[in-house]
Each structure stands twice: as structure tokens, then as C-alpha cells.
Design a protein around this motif. Structure first.
Motif, PDB file in Angstrom:
ATOM      1  N   TYR A 152       0.841  -1.188   0.000  1.00 58.94           N
ATOM      2  CA  TYR A 152       0.000   0.000   0.000  1.00 58.94           C
ATOM      3  C   TYR A 152       0.878   1.241   0.000  1.00 58.94           C
ATOM      4  O   TYR A 152       1.688   1.436   0.909  1.00 58.94           O
ATOM      5  CB  TYR A 152      -0.933   0.034   1.220  1.00 58.94           C
ATOM      6  CG  TYR A 152      -1.903   1.181   1.158  1.00 58.94           C
ATOM      7  CD1 TYR A 152      -3.034   1.105   0.352  1.00 58.94           C
ATOM      8  CD2 TYR A 152      -1.650   2.350   1.852  1.00 58.94           C
ATOM      9  CE1 TYR A 152      -3.917   2.168   0.260  1.00 58.94           C
ATOM     10  CE2 TYR A 152      -2.530   3.432   1.769  1.00 58.94           C
ATOM     11  CZ  TYR A 152      -3.658   3.333   0.976  1.00 58.94           C
ATOM     12  OH  TYR A 152      -4.522   4.385   0.880  1.00 58.94           O
ATOM     13  N   LEU A 153       0.704   2.082  -1.019  1.00 57.06           N
ATOM     14  CA  LEU A 153       1.436   3.330  -1.135  1.00 57.06           C
ATOM     15  C   LEU A 153       0.528   4.464  -0.697  1.00 57.06           C
ATOM     16  O   LEU A 153      -0.563   4.625  -1.230  1.00 57.06           O
ATOM     17  CB  LEU A 153       1.896   3.563  -2.573  1.00 57.06           C
ATOM     18  CG  LEU A 153       2.682   4.848  -2.844  1.00 57.06           C
ATOM     19  CD1 LEU A 153       3.959   4.895  -2.017  1.00 57.06           C
ATOM     20  CD2 LEU A 153       3.004   4.972  -4.325  1.00 57.06           C
ATOM     21  N   GLY A 154       0.959   5.212   0.294  1.00 55.32           N
ATOM     22  CA  GLY A 154       0.178   6.334   0.801  1.00 55.32           C
ATOM     23  C   GLY A 154      -0.065   6.187   2.293  1.00 55.32           C
ATOM     24  O   GLY A 154       0.293   5.183   2.907  1.00 55.32           O
ATOM     25  N   MET A 155      -0.707   7.211   2.851  1.00 52.46           N
ATOM     26  CA  MET A 155      -0.962   7.216   4.282  1.00 52.46           C
ATOM     27  C   MET A 155      -2.119   6.283   4.623  1.00 52.46           C
ATOM     28  O   MET A 155      -3.173   6.331   4.010  1.00 52.46           O
ATOM     29  CB  MET A 155      -1.300   8.633   4.750  1.00 52.46           C
ATOM     30  CG  MET A 155      -1.383   8.755   6.246  1.00 52.46           C
ATOM     31  SD  MET A 155      -1.763  10.423   6.787  1.00 52.46           S
ATOM     32  CE  MET A 155      -3.540  10.360   6.762  1.00 52.46           C
ATOM     33  N   MET A 156      -1.888   5.445   5.616  1.00 47.68           N
ATOM     34  CA  MET A 156      -2.904   4.505   6.098  1.00 47.68           C
ATOM     35  C   MET A 156      -3.798   5.184   7.131  1.00 47.68           C
ATOM     36  O   MET A 156      -3.301   5.816   8.053  1.00 47.68           O
ATOM     37  CB  MET A 156      -2.257   3.306   6.789  1.00 47.68           C
ATOM     38  CG  MET A 156      -1.579   2.367   5.872  1.00 47.68           C
ATOM     39  SD  MET A 156      -2.686   1.003   5.562  1.00 47.68           S
ATOM     40  CE  MET A 156      -1.523  -0.167   4.958  1.00 47.68           C
ATOM     41  N   THR A 157      -5.098   5.008   6.958  1.00 49.31           N
ATOM     42  CA  THR A 157      -6.011   5.391   8.021  1.00 49.31           C
ATOM     43  C   THR A 157      -6.067   4.224   9.000  1.00 49.31           C
ATOM     44  O   THR A 157      -5.662   3.101   8.667  1.00 49.31           O
ATOM     45  CB  THR A 157      -7.430   5.650   7.480  1.00 49.31           C
ATOM     46  OG1 THR A 157      -7.928   4.425   6.923  1.00 49.31           O
ATOM     47  CG2 THR A 157      -7.430   6.759   6.433  1.00 49.31           C
ATOM     48  N   SER A 158      -6.593   4.461  10.154  1.00 52.89           N
ATOM     49  CA  SER A 158      -6.739   3.402  11.146  1.00 52.89           C
ATOM     50  C   SER A 158      -7.630   2.280  10.601  1.00 52.89           C
ATOM     51  O   SER A 158      -7.324   1.097  10.753  1.00 52.89           O
ATOM     52  CB  SER A 158      -7.328   3.983  12.431  1.00 52.89           C
ATOM     53  OG  SER A 158      -7.489   2.989  13.403  1.00 52.89           O
ATOM     54  N   GLU A 159      -8.719   2.662   9.947  1.00 52.49           N
ATOM     55  CA  GLU A 159      -9.665   1.680   9.405  1.00 52.49           C
ATOM     56  C   GLU A 159      -9.008   0.819   8.330  1.00 52.49           C
ATOM     57  O   GLU A 159      -9.191  -0.398   8.295  1.00 52.49           O
ATOM     58  CB  GLU A 159     -10.905   2.381   8.833  1.00 52.49           C
ATOM     59  CG  GLU A 159     -11.752   3.092   9.861  1.00 52.49           C
ATOM     60  CD  GLU A 159     -11.178   4.450  10.288  1.00 52.49           C
ATOM     61  OE1 GLU A 159     -10.327   5.033   9.570  1.00 52.49           O
ATOM     62  OE2 GLU A 159     -11.572   4.914  11.381  1.00 52.49           O
ATOM     63  N   LEU A 160      -8.250   1.447   7.442  1.00 47.68           N
ATOM     64  CA  LEU A 160      -7.592   0.705   6.368  1.00 47.68           C
ATOM     65  C   LEU A 160      -6.540  -0.249   6.938  1.00 47.68           C
ATOM     66  O   LEU A 160      -6.467  -1.410   6.528  1.00 47.68           O
ATOM     67  CB  LEU A 160      -6.955   1.670   5.367  1.00 47.68           C
ATOM     68  CG  LEU A 160      -6.240   1.022   4.177  1.00 47.68           C
ATOM     69  CD1 LEU A 160      -7.202   0.152   3.367  1.00 47.68           C
ATOM     70  CD2 LEU A 160      -5.620   2.097   3.289  1.00 47.68           C
ATOM     71  N   LEU A 161      -5.756   0.228   7.894  1.00 47.19           N
ATOM     72  CA  LEU A 161      -4.747  -0.631   8.515  1.00 47.19           C
ATOM     73  C   LEU A 161      -5.415  -1.824   9.195  1.00 47.19           C
ATOM     74  O   LEU A 161      -4.974  -2.966   9.029  1.00 47.19           O
ATOM     75  CB  LEU A 161      -3.901   0.170   9.513  1.00 47.19           C
ATOM     76  CG  LEU A 161      -2.805  -0.615  10.234  1.00 47.19           C
ATOM     77  CD1 LEU A 161      -1.795  -1.197   9.249  1.00 47.19           C
ATOM     78  CD2 LEU A 161      -2.107   0.281  11.261  1.00 47.19           C
ATOM     79  N   ASN A 162      -6.473  -1.579   9.938  1.00 49.53           N
ATOM     80  CA  ASN A 162      -7.211  -2.659  10.594  1.00 49.53           C
ATOM     81  C   ASN A 162      -7.713  -3.683   9.577  1.00 49.53           C
ATOM     82  O   ASN A 162      -7.576  -4.894   9.782  1.00 49.53           O
ATOM     83  CB  ASN A 162      -8.399  -2.120  11.401  1.00 49.53           C
ATOM     84  CG  ASN A 162      -7.963  -1.393  12.650  1.00 49.53           C
ATOM     85  OD1 ASN A 162      -6.884  -1.628  13.193  1.00 49.53           O
ATOM     86  ND2 ASN A 162      -8.799  -0.483  13.104  1.00 49.53           N
ATOM     87  N   SER A 163      -8.281  -3.191   8.495  1.00 48.52           N
ATOM     88  CA  SER A 163      -8.829  -4.072   7.463  1.00 48.52           C
ATOM     89  C   SER A 163      -7.734  -4.934   6.833  1.00 48.52           C
ATOM     90  O   SER A 163      -7.926  -6.146   6.657  1.00 48.52           O
ATOM     91  CB  SER A 163      -9.505  -3.212   6.393  1.00 48.52           C
ATOM     92  OG  SER A 163      -9.845  -3.978   5.272  1.00 48.52           O
ATOM     93  N   LYS A 164      -6.617  -4.334   6.513  1.00 47.62           N
ATOM     94  CA  LYS A 164      -5.534  -5.084   5.873  1.00 47.62           C
ATOM     95  C   LYS A 164      -4.950  -6.128   6.833  1.00 47.62           C
ATOM     96  O   LYS A 164      -4.706  -7.273   6.427  1.00 47.62           O
ATOM     97  CB  LYS A 164      -4.447  -4.135   5.370  1.00 47.62           C
ATOM     98  CG  LYS A 164      -4.903  -3.350   4.148  1.00 47.62           C
ATOM     99  CD  LYS A 164      -3.784  -2.547   3.557  1.00 47.62           C
ATOM    100  CE  LYS A 164      -4.176  -1.928   2.255  1.00 47.62           C
ATOM    101  NZ  LYS A 164      -4.328  -2.875   1.144  1.00 47.62           N
ATOM    102  N   ILE A 165      -4.729  -5.748   8.082  1.00 42.30           N
ATOM    103  CA  ILE A 165      -4.199  -6.719   9.053  1.00 42.30           C
ATOM    104  C   ILE A 165      -5.200  -7.832   9.296  1.00 42.30           C
ATOM    105  O   ILE A 165      -4.839  -9.009   9.340  1.00 42.30           O
ATOM    106  CB  ILE A 165      -3.787  -6.002  10.357  1.00 42.30           C
ATOM    107  CG1 ILE A 165      -2.521  -5.170  10.100  1.00 42.30           C
ATOM    108  CG2 ILE A 165      -3.555  -7.013  11.490  1.00 42.30           C
ATOM    109  CD1 ILE A 165      -2.046  -4.348  11.279  1.00 42.30           C
ATOM    110  N   ASP A 166      -6.486  -7.473   9.424  1.00 43.02           N
ATOM    111  CA  ASP A 166      -7.515  -8.492   9.640  1.00 43.02           C
ATOM    112  C   ASP A 166      -7.576  -9.498   8.496  1.00 43.02           C
ATOM    113  O   ASP A 166      -7.832 -10.683   8.726  1.00 43.02           O
ATOM    114  CB  ASP A 166      -8.892  -7.836   9.823  1.00 43.02           C
ATOM    115  CG  ASP A 166      -9.038  -7.152  11.176  1.00 43.02           C
ATOM    116  OD1 ASP A 166      -8.165  -7.378  12.059  1.00 43.02           O
ATOM    117  OD2 ASP A 166     -10.011  -6.385  11.348  1.00 43.02           O
TER     118      ASP A 166
END
Length: 186
Positions: free
Chosen positions: A168-182
Motif C-alpha cells: 500500500y502506497l500512501g498514508m494509512m487510516t486506522s480503518e484501512l490498517l485494521n482491514s488489511k491486518i484483519d
């Protein structure tokens, strides 16, 4: 009689002043001995580990049942700084689970001993940060490690668990980071 009383009163007053002065000197001496105690130094912060491009490639290609979340950043990058708290929250939340979050500083070697340590200490990420001299990275490094990232912008996050990867290129939001890790751990 007045002279005797005045002389006695004067002697008592002077004697009292002398005793008070002795007490003050004793307190000063006691305080000075306390102020002379040198506090024990705080334990030195662990030094930041530096990897060369080949060591970084080896690290990025680790395949096992641990999820590796690698965030490439620089101290001068505004979006990088803004997303760090999201990663820190995940470090705390996932403590004890097979997830390793690592910040990879692409700052140049000139600031490795000055700006970077100050920055990672302020952010509270020293124990999760490694150094990589971004000026040593070439086209081959990017081709060997990533499908999409060419090294032209940061922040960049690379995740790997076994053979599964995500970029992922760019700034991660908390929601996006959670989704990707999940998507990796559930």
C-alpha cells in the motif's frame, strides 16, 4: 539594675541568634550533601539497527506464520508521521500475537545519529525501527521486493505472511490498517 537586665537581654538575644545561625548552617550543609548526590544515569536507549539493502531484502522475504507489517517512512514525511499512531495502536492491540510491525526509516545516514533517534524516541517507536539508507536503494532492490512500489514515494507499507503479501502506497487510516491486518490474521 536596668543595665544588668539590658545586658542579660542583649546576651540572650545574641546567644539565640548564634544558635539560629548554627542551625541554618547545619541545614545548608545537609542540603548541600543531598545536592551532591549524583543520580544514577538512565539506562541507555538501545541503538537503532541498520540494515543494508541485501539484509533488508532477506528480512522482507521472511516466510512463516508471523504477519510482518513493514512501514517505510522518513522523519521529514508529514503523512508518515500522521499514520504512526495507527501502527502504534496495532502494536499494543496485537501484543503477544504472531504479528511484527516494523518501521523502516529511509532517512540518510547523515541524520541516523541525530534526527532519527530523537524522532523515534518522541514517537515511541525506537524498539520497532530499523535504519535503511534510502540513497543505497536502486531499481533492482524494488523489482526484487515489490510488485508495485518503485520507491518514488512514501509512506509505503508492505505486509507478508507466508506467501501472501500486500502493498500500500500512501498514508494509512486506522480503518484501512485494521482491514488489511484483519485480512491476514482472520
Amino acid at each position: 539594675m536596668k543595665k544588668i537586665l539590658l545586658s542579660t537581654l542583649l546576651a540572650v538575644t545574641l546567644f539565640s541568634c548564634k544558635k539560629e545561625a548554627e542551625k541554618t548552617e547545619e541545614n545548608t550543609a545537609a542540603n548541600d550533601s543531598i545536592s551532591n548526590i549524583v543520580p544514577e544515569p538512565l539506562p541507555a536507549a538501545p541503538s537503532l539497527k541498520a540494515l543494508n539493502p541485501q539484509q533488508t531484502t532477506d528480512f522482507l522475504q521472511t516466510k512463516n506464520d508471523t504477519l510482518y507489517v513493514n512501514n517505510f517512512f522518513a522523519t521529514w514525511c508529514g503523512p508518515c508521521v500522521r499514520e504512526i499512531p495507527h501502527f502504534k495502536d496495532k502494536i499494543t492491540e496485537l501484543k503477544g500475537q504472531p504479528v511484527k510491525i516494523t518501521f523502516i526509516s529511509l532517512d540518510t545516514k547523515e541524520v541516523w545519529n541525530t534526527e532519527v533517534p530523537t524522532f523515534v524516541d518522541k514517537q515511541g517507536i525506537r524498539n520497532n525501527t530499523i535504519l535503511l539508507d534510502g540513497s543505497q536503494l536502486d531499481e533492482t532492490f524494488f523489482k526484487n521486493n515489490f510488485k508495485e512500489w518503485k520507491g518514488d514515494a512514501i509512506p509505503f507499507t508492505y505486509m507478508r505472511k507466508g506467501d501472501k503479501t500486500d502493498e500500500y502506497l500512501g498514508m494509512m487510516t486506522s480503518e484501512l490498517l485494521n482491514s488489511k491486518i484483519d485480512s491476514f490474521i482472520k
